[in-house]
Design an enzyme around this catalytic site. Sequence first.
Site, PDB file in Angstrom:
ATOM      1  CB  SER A  23      -0.890  -0.014   1.244  1.00  0.00           C
ATOM      2  OG  SER A  23      -1.885   0.955   1.163  1.00  0.00           O
ATOM      3  N   PRO A  24       0.425   2.322  -0.662  1.00  0.00           N
ATOM      4  CG  PRO A  24      -0.913   3.901  -1.727  1.00  0.00           C
ATOM      5  CD  PRO A  24      -0.777   2.441  -1.495  1.00  0.00           C
ATOM      6  CB  ALA A  59       0.430  10.605  -1.624  1.00  0.00           C
ATOM      7  CD  GLN A 101      -1.960   7.149  -3.245  1.00  0.00           C
ATOM      8  OE1 GLN A 101      -1.318   7.848  -2.463  1.00  0.00           O
ATOM      9  NE2 GLN A 101      -2.872   6.277  -2.832  1.00  0.00           N
ATOM     10  CE1 TYR A 174      -3.844  14.400   2.786  1.00  0.00           C
ATOM     11  CE2 TYR A 174      -3.950  12.111   2.078  1.00  0.00           C
ATOM     12  CZ  TYR A 174      -3.499  13.072   2.970  1.00  0.00           C
ATOM     13  OH  TYR A 174      -2.731  12.713   4.046  1.00  0.00           O
ATOM     14  NE  ARG A 222      -5.497   3.531  -0.826  1.00  0.00           N
ATOM     15  CZ  ARG A 222      -4.645   3.116   0.120  1.00  0.00           C
ATOM     16  NH1 ARG A 222      -4.024   4.000   0.881  1.00  0.00           N
ATOM     17  NH2 ARG A 222      -4.404   1.838   0.302  1.00  0.00           N
ATOM     18  CG  LEU A 295      -5.982  -2.456  11.405  1.00  0.00           C
ATOM     19  CD1 LEU A 295      -6.945  -2.353  12.577  1.00  0.00           C
ATOM     20  CD2 LEU A 295      -4.545  -2.315  11.890  1.00  0.00           C
ATOM     21  N   GLY A 317       0.065  -2.407   4.573  1.00  0.00           N
ATOM     22  CA  GLY A 317       0.842  -1.219   4.850  1.00  0.00           C
ATOM     23  C   GLY A 317       1.824  -1.459   5.974  1.00  0.00           C
ATOM     24  NE  ARG A 318      -0.003   2.182  11.096  1.00  0.00           N
ATOM     25  CZ  ARG A 318      -1.017   2.794  10.495  1.00  0.00           C
ATOM     26  NH1 ARG A 318      -1.807   2.102   9.693  1.00  0.00           N
ATOM     27  NH2 ARG A 318      -1.247   4.072  10.679  1.00  0.00           N
TER      28      ARG A 318
END
Length: 351
Positions: A23-24, A59, A101, A174, A222, A295, A317-318
């Site tokens: 993931s970005p 991004a 992205q 955004y 997204r 998650l 992601g994390r």
Amino acid sequence: MSAHLFAPYTLRGLTLRNRIVMSPMCMYSAESDGCATEWHLVHLGARAVGGCGLIITEATAVEPRGRISENDLGLWDDAQIAPLARIVDFCHAHGAAVGIQLAHAGRKAFSRARGFGPQPIVAPSAIPFAEGWATPHALTVDEIEALIAAWQAAARRALQAGFDVVEIHSAHGYLLNEFLSPISNHRTDEYGGDLWGRARLLFRIVEAVRAVWPEEKPLFVRISATDWVEGGLQVEDFVQLAPELQRRGVDVIDCSSGGITPTPPPPDVVGAGYQTPFAARIRQATGVPTMAVGLITAPEQADHIVRTGQADLVALGRELLRDPHWPLRAAHTLGYDVDWPRQYERARPLR
């Protein structure tokens, strides 16, 4: 064999080696001119070595005032192409596809009013993000036209850099999310009003990008499938929008949530895979391919999402920050035989 986490996935002319996507995530490590650095090469390259099917950059702003921070990536200038191309080449050499992205932070960009930044922030309407934030300049129609051209120019540069996928960032509060959401868009012209008016800018940017993005290359969008606030966007809005995005050339809806206000999701909602139902709802209601994110940490969990048709791709992601080689570990856990980098073969677990 039916679809599973390590089944190849073909979109247009691109075949991913598996369904695992990085993931970005902003790294706040670019040069002040928006150029990628050695950090980005090592950070993104490690996930290619680690077995991801697709890696999406953070991004990447289409103009200088669109950065989330002064150390975010940009693609508004030709000088930014070569550092990104080096990263793309390395990832390709290690079997991963690479996406970029393209983004504009809108009223959440860094600004002089908040103590730093080169110029005022912009938004659909002159409504600040939160108390203490700057009031943005409401974009004129002519300024909107210039932004559409900036997105298209950035897509051309992404093509020169060798990217396989472009993802248009319309989430997390955004600029494009700001236009979509009735919380932040109070316009009375053709870019405001009902859902279709508020979606006009996103549709036009998709069309502008697709006009220069080759037919054989996929295009993602997204979204924030819910604003998590009363009166804001809900997933059913995107059940309406997804087919129109697909008709304009979008291949995958990347389903995240939130960010239009500082309000977090309800505590009793947040948990393992809590955003996956958004991807499942859109996919099952419309047939448009989706990507789940949020998650997702366990191999069994990610595999289940794909096997049960909740999403076509799974973004981490994390968890990929914690373990760059998560895909290799997941394959072993799930019993799939995948190629390891030859340099790491001696560490390959025995069956």
